[in-house]
Design a protein around this motif. Structure first.
Motif, PDB file in Angstrom:
ATOM      1  N   ALA A  72       5.952  19.395  -2.069  1.00  0.00           N
ATOM      2  CA  ALA A  72       4.620  18.761  -1.628  1.00  0.00           C
ATOM      3  C   ALA A  72       4.542  17.198  -1.401  1.00  0.00           C
ATOM      4  N   PHE A  73       5.469  16.446  -1.899  1.00  0.00           N
ATOM      5  CA  PHE A  73       5.618  15.177  -1.992  1.00  0.00           C
ATOM      6  C   PHE A  73       5.861  14.345  -0.488  1.00  0.00           C
ATOM      7  N   HIS A  74       4.875  13.298  -0.376  1.00  0.00           N
ATOM      8  CA  HIS A  74       4.781  12.726   0.835  1.00  0.00           C
ATOM      9  C   HIS A  74       4.560  11.187   0.260  1.00  0.00           C
ATOM     10  N   VAL A  75       5.371  10.381   1.129  1.00  0.00           N
ATOM     11  CA  VAL A  75       5.171   8.977   0.550  1.00  0.00           C
ATOM     12  C   VAL A  75       4.869   7.936   2.161  1.00  0.00           C
ATOM     13  N   THR A  76       3.891   7.294   2.208  1.00  0.00           N
ATOM     14  CA  THR A  76       3.660   6.525   3.219  1.00  0.00           C
ATOM     15  C   THR A  76       3.268   4.875   2.731  1.00  0.00           C
ATOM     16  N   SER A  77       3.514   4.048   3.638  1.00  0.00           N
ATOM     17  CA  SER A  77       3.419   2.630   3.286  1.00  0.00           C
ATOM     18  C   SER A  77       2.828   2.054   4.490  1.00  0.00           C
ATOM     19  N   PHE A 105       0.740  -1.224  -0.044  1.00  0.00           N
ATOM     20  CA  PHE A 105       0.030  -0.098  -0.167  1.00  0.00           C
ATOM     21  C   PHE A 105       0.921   1.133  -0.242  1.00  0.00           C
ATOM     22  N   VAL A 106       1.664   1.294  -1.141  1.00  0.00           N
ATOM     23  CA  VAL A 106       2.452   2.488  -1.003  1.00  0.00           C
ATOM     24  C   VAL A 106       1.611   3.689  -1.524  1.00  0.00           C
ATOM     25  N   TRP A 107       1.555   4.865  -0.644  1.00  0.00           N
ATOM     26  CA  TRP A 107       0.756   5.851  -0.978  1.00  0.00           C
ATOM     27  C   TRP A 107       1.433   7.108  -1.255  1.00  0.00           C
ATOM     28  N   LEU A 108       1.565   7.480  -2.643  1.00  0.00           N
ATOM     29  CA  LEU A 108       2.255   8.651  -2.828  1.00  0.00           C
ATOM     30  C   LEU A 108       1.377   9.922  -2.965  1.00  0.00           C
ATOM     31  N   ASP A 109       1.609  11.040  -2.385  1.00  0.00           N
ATOM     32  CA  ASP A 109       0.774  12.065  -2.114  1.00  0.00           C
ATOM     33  C   ASP A 109       1.416  13.252  -2.479  1.00  0.00           C
ATOM     34  N   VAL A 110       0.782  14.229  -3.259  1.00  0.00           N
ATOM     35  CA  VAL A 110       1.556  15.372  -3.338  1.00  0.00           C
ATOM     36  C   VAL A 110       0.647  16.866  -3.045  1.00  0.00           C
ATOM     37  N   GLY A 111      -0.404  16.339  -1.820  1.00  0.00           N
ATOM     38  CA  GLY A 111      -1.033  17.402  -1.129  1.00  0.00           C
ATOM     39  C   GLY A 111      -2.172  17.889  -2.475  1.00  0.00           C
ATOM     40  N   SER A 112      -2.165  19.350  -2.266  1.00  0.00           N
ATOM     41  CA  SER A 112      -3.264  20.009  -2.840  1.00  0.00           C
ATOM     42  C   SER A 112      -2.714  20.206  -4.270  1.00  0.00           C
ATOM     43  N   ILE A 113      -1.574  19.689  -4.785  1.00  0.00           N
ATOM     44  CA  ILE A 113      -1.470  19.910  -6.256  1.00  0.00           C
ATOM     45  C   ILE A 113      -2.248  18.919  -7.000  1.00  0.00           C
ATOM     46  N   PRO A 114      -3.332  19.534  -7.874  1.00  0.00           N
ATOM     47  CA  PRO A 114      -4.153  18.661  -8.769  1.00  0.00           C
ATOM     48  C   PRO A 114      -3.597  17.987  -9.790  1.00  0.00           C
ATOM     49  N   GLY A 115      -3.867  16.640  -9.832  1.00  0.00           N
ATOM     50  CA  GLY A 115      -3.617  15.738 -10.969  1.00  0.00           C
ATOM     51  C   GLY A 115      -3.643  14.474 -10.250  1.00  0.00           C
ATOM     52  N   ARG A 116      -3.304  13.270 -11.224  1.00  0.00           N
ATOM     53  CA  ARG A 116      -3.053  12.115 -10.666  1.00  0.00           C
ATOM     54  C   ARG A 116      -1.957  11.173 -11.009  1.00  0.00           C
ATOM     55  N   PHE A 117      -1.498  10.101 -10.296  1.00  0.00           N
ATOM     56  CA  PHE A 117      -0.428   9.327 -10.597  1.00  0.00           C
ATOM     57  C   PHE A 117      -1.034   8.283 -11.728  1.00  0.00           C
ATOM     58  N   SER A 118      -0.054   7.470 -12.358  1.00  0.00           N
ATOM     59  CA  SER A 118      -0.149   6.624 -13.108  1.00  0.00           C
ATOM     60  C   SER A 118      -0.496   5.411 -12.301  1.00  0.00           C
ATOM     61  N   ASP A 119      -0.092   5.242 -10.859  1.00  0.00           N
ATOM     62  CA  ASP A 119      -0.472   4.159 -10.194  1.00  0.00           C
ATOM     63  C   ASP A 119      -0.178   4.705  -8.742  1.00  0.00           C
ATOM     64  N   ASN A 120      -0.874   4.096  -7.879  1.00  0.00           N
ATOM     65  CA  ASN A 120      -0.759   4.602  -6.400  1.00  0.00           C
ATOM     66  C   ASN A 120      -1.335   3.376  -5.527  1.00  0.00           C
ATOM     67  N   GLY A 121      -0.903   3.401  -4.307  1.00  0.00           N
ATOM     68  CA  GLY A 121      -1.389   2.507  -3.467  1.00  0.00           C
ATOM     69  C   GLY A 121      -0.797   0.867  -3.539  1.00  0.00           C
ATOM     70  N   PHE A 122       0.258   0.860  -4.394  1.00  0.00           N
ATOM     71  CA  PHE A 122       0.466  -0.358  -4.839  1.00  0.00           C
ATOM     72  C   PHE A 122       1.483  -1.226  -3.988  1.00  0.00           C
ATOM     73  N   LEU A 123       1.546  -2.193  -4.120  1.00  0.00           N
ATOM     74  CA  LEU A 123       2.627  -3.327  -3.329  1.00  0.00           C
ATOM     75  C   LEU A 123       3.904  -3.052  -4.162  1.00  0.00           C
ATOM     76  N   MET A 124       5.027  -2.696  -3.570  1.00  0.00           N
ATOM     77  CA  MET A 124       6.149  -2.578  -3.971  1.00  0.00           C
ATOM     78  C   MET A 124       6.867  -3.579  -3.692  1.00  0.00           C
TER      79      MET A 124
END
Ligand code: BMA
Length: 824
Positions: free
Chosen positions: A814-819, A772-791
């Motif tokens: 803005a970048f923040h990552v959690t898993s 559940f790797v979660w990439l976040d760029v806060g309030s910068i609008p847009g989307r990732f090609s993938d997110n919440g994945f098993l790395m």
């Protein structure tokens, strides 16, 4: 100061007395509160809340508890006022109409102090004859009655029996008796939305003046004649003819790409006249049909219809014509009692993959075409092909359906009745009849709409007695139900449109409900029609709790928007498990159940920022569930699950042709970035439009082959590929709850960001396997090609598609990552 209205001339010889003149009354109006203590500018289209906010007389209504603080707005009776000049000589016009495309909701309309009309339904247009009232300079006043007070009064005069539910649950802080007013049912609150019972002129308003005749509406439907396998086009136009002499002329229909140019003579007699035109499309003409997303192109053809009438008067309409057929198939299934329930588009059975749509805002004036495009693009980007426009909201604006046509999103269109019983008094029914006829006329040319549906959950509400109705009174409510949805709505739908199915309710048993007097004992029967399924108690990671139904039009789990990752984990994984179960059930019957052909989770979007079932946040940001949807709705998907200690993988294909491929299964240990074992099957053929068992192995055997693996220390991943390229997303299966994972380290994940054109490339590096790797760029609008994945590998490249210009350093900040290990 006098406001200058916008003047539009209908196509005709300018200066001719025959011409139809249209004056828009959009733009600046004033509004006044009931006792006159507040008077302020307001935009039309718009609403009172928005006007107050724009004038800074209130804060953002969505801020904190402002839904409660601003309750007074909906309880007041507001007036919309505009002074305007008519920029032509009205005395020379024999007929002048005041046309409202949409008024929300209960009003009396005065022109120059003379009452000219009344409204009581948000969902229809109104045209009032103002010929004898209009002057060169005018004052229009639209006197609104509080929708809350109106609904309350209507419920009080309905004395012979109550029409439940009276009020929403207290926790929703909503208003009562919304079923007595034809307005967005969720505007009095819902379990995901605030109570903002708006008042306002929410669509276009104009004045139309003419002498000879006027085109009231224009609509059409392509109809496929199955017997002779030929397309026809049925075009319907309604005219208001003032002239006492017949108006003669021609209707010229042109579809250049199909080499169609057809001229019909028309003769219009005094009064309201309907002109029906038929175009037979020769079999020799090749027509490309419209297909849902993922199944083909959305080809459409430009059509113009020109009415050239006596005296130089002409009307021209242009539209895109799309050709497609739709059938709802309810037929016996071998090995199962009950009936199938699935849609065929252009003769091909299609698995419906998607979600449920609710209004994108409590204040419709904030819903721009750009926002709709963003949300609907996210629908197709997540491999969905259908949305259900849910019956507690609104019939969406034209731009919504145009975008669905363009993007290939099928629409299951509810009529706007939800989770309630309704009165059937004469005036309520008159209003509903006008609404239904209007909406069918407005929407039927859209190929995206594949079915009409009478209501949301009202069959279930009645037969499962949600409102504690005494059994001796039940027949009254059943009569009302049949009167409303069958004898009226269904009849009016079929009068206007026979090119798509009509379902009385959702959920329903379909043909079985019909056979049983439109109300089945259990509308949730998995062997008939569609079901809604919610279970917040059972273990939603266990597929065994889900119904193996024919079609699942609602199911879901709640999550918080951005700020809590943990909830998103839960929601995404639960809906994934459930959706994959429905997709793999498409071709099989197990214990008489299966042949599932639709999975629409609840819900796509949000009406405001709040915890809800949605996969898109208010404004369009993707939650983890939406990223998951992109995978679990992929056209080709391997689905893994366990039964009685055996690990199974099914392959699911939505493709139109058979494909040769292989399945690779890998076992990873949580403590290492190298897979501990890997096997690839021999090439096999994945059949088009099917789900099939590809792999089965007892878990013990699977683990035995991989050094030192236990359920807690290892995880399985798998994908479909040719010998050259992957064909499916990589899916995974947890052998135990990830919180029991042994050897799972806190991963240190870093990213280097670079730009490639409009896209940003995130090169990720991890120190350990990370679920559940979660990439976040806060309030910068847009989307990732993938997110919440098993790395499971050391590096990975992910793209970020911004929706507004940004740059590397802004993203870095803005970048923040959690898993998962950061949270447990
Ligand atoms: C469904 C919908 C809505 C509701 C949702 C979540 O049944 O029809 O009424 O918002 O459940 O509770």
């Amino acid at each position: 100061m006098l406001l200058r209205p916008l003047l539009l001339l209908a196509l005709c010889g300018a200066g001719s007395a025959a011409m139809v003149v249209s004056v828009s009354l959009r733009g600046s109006w004033r509004i006044r509160s009931g006792n006159g203590s507040l008077e302020l500018p307001a935009e039309v289209p718009g609403c009172v809340h928005s006007a107050l906010f724009h004038q800074r007389l209130i804060q953002d209504p969505y801020y904190r508890f402002n839904n409660l603080n601003y309750r007074w707005i909906a309880l007041d009776n507001w007036t919309y006022i505009k002074k305007f000049k008519i920029p032509f000589d009205v005395s020379k016009r024999r007929k002048v109409n005041l046309v409202f495309e949409g008024v929300d909701t209960v009003t009396v309309v005065l022109l120059n102090n003379v009452p000219v009309g009344e409204t009581d339904n948000t969902f229809r247009s109104y045209s009032f004859d103002i010929t004898h009232v209009v002057q060169a300079v005018n004052i229009i006043e639209v006197h609104f009655q509080s929708p809350v007070i109106y609904a309350d009064q209507r419920s009080k005069v309905h004395t012979h029996y109550s029409v439940p539910p009276n009020c929403p649950p207290r926790v929703q802080d909503g208003e009562c008796h919304v079923n007595f007013i034809r307005k967005a049912q969720c505007s009095f609150s819902w379990d995901w939305g605030p109570s903002f019972p708006t008042q306002g002129i929410w669509k276009d308003v104009r004045i139309e003046a003419y002498n000879i005749c006027h085109l009231n509406y224009f609509t059409f439907t392509p109809v496929y004649d199955n017997n002779i396998q030929e397309w026809n086009l049925e075009i319907e136009s309604s005219f208001d003819v003032i002239s006492s002499k017949p108006v003669l002329g021609q209707a010229i229909i042109a579809i250049p790409e199909l080499k169609i140019q057809q001229t019909n003579s028309v003769e219009l007699h005094h009064g309201e006249r309907i002109v029906k035109l038929f175009v037979k499309i020769d079999k020799s003409v090749t027509i490309e049909t419209w297909w849902p997303h993922g199944h083909g192109n959305q080809t459409g053809y430009n059509m113009t219809v020109l009415f050239k009438l006596d005296g130089g008067l002409s009307f021209e309409k242009s539209a895109k014509v799309y050709f497609r057929t739709v059938e709802l198939i309810e037929e016996p299934i071998k090995g199962s009692h009950g009936l199938s329930f699935y849609f065929k588009i252009n003769g091909l059975p299609i698995f419906l993959k998607g979600s449920n749509w609710i209004p994108a805002d409590s204040f419709q004036d904030r819903v721009t075409s750009a926002l709709l495009r963003l949300l609907l693009q996210s629908v197709v980007d997540a491999n969905m092909n259908v949305l259900r426009v849910w019956g507690g909201g609104i019939y969406e604006q034209d731009a919504f359906y145009e975008l669905c046509d363009e993007l290939g999103i099928m629409v299951w269109q509810d009529f706007m009745f939800a989770c309630a019983l309704y009165p059937t008094d004469q005036d309520f029914m008159d209003s509903v009849r006008a609404e239904v006829a209007y909406q069918v006329r407005r929407l039927k040319s859209h190929p995206s709409i594949i079915t009409w549906s009478g209501n949301n959950e009202n069959e279930a509400a009645l037969v499962l007695n949600w409102y504690d109705i005494q059994s001796s009174h039940l027949s009254t409510y059943i009569d009302d139900y049949v009167t409303l949805y069958v004898k009226n709505i269904r009849r009016i739908v079929f009068e206007g449109d026979q090119t798509r199915p009509f379902i009385t309710s959702s959920p329903t048993n379909g043909a079985k409900s019909t056979a049983e007097g439109w109300l089945s004992e259990n509308p949730y029967d998995p062997n008939y029609g569609d079901v809604h399924f919610y279970d917040y108690v059972g273990d939603c990671w266990n597929w065994k709790i889900f119904p193996k139904a024919r079609f699942v039009s609602e199911y879901g789990y709640q999550s918080w928007p951005s700020f809590s990752t943990l909830e998103k984990v839960m929601q995404a994984q639960c809906v994934k498990t459930e959706t994959e179960f429905y997709r793999r059930s498409r071709s099989e019957i197990a214990f008489g159940e299966g042949h599932t052909m639709g999975a629409l989770y609840w819900q796509l979007n949000d009406i405001w920022e709040a915890p809800s079932w949605s996969s898109l946040e208010y404004g369009g940001k993707w939650k983890m569930l939406h990223y998951f949807a992109r995978h679990f709705f992929a056209p080709l998907l391997p689905v893994g699950f366990e039964n009685e200690g055996v690990f199974f993988i099914y392959g699911v294909s939505d493709l139109h042709s058979d494909h040769k491929m292989m399945l690779t299964v890998r076992v990873h240990t949580w403590s290492s970035l190298e897979p501990v074992c890997s096997e690839t099957t021999k090439p096999f053929v994945m059949k088009a439009g099917e789900s099939a068992l590809l792999y089965d192995k007892p878990v013990a055997e699977l683990l035995r082959g991989c050094t030192n693996c236990t359920r807690q220390s290892c995880v399985v991943s798998f994908y479909l590929s040719t010998d050259r390229e992957p064909l499916s997303p990589t899916n995974y299966h947890f052998l135990s709850s990830p919180k029991e994972a042994k050897g799972l380290h806190k991963a240190n994940i870093t990213a280097t960001i670079s730009q490639q054109g409009d896209t940003f490339v995130f090169h990720l590096k991890t120190s350990a396997v990370a679920p559940f790797v979660w990439l976040d760029v806060g309030s910068i609008p847009g989307r990732f090609s993938d997110n919440g994945f098993l790395m499971t590998e050391k590096t990975r490249t992910v793209f970020f598609y911004p929706w507004k210009p940004t740059n590397e350093s802004e993203l870095e900040r803005a970048f923040h990552v959690t898993s998962l290990a950061d949270i447990y």
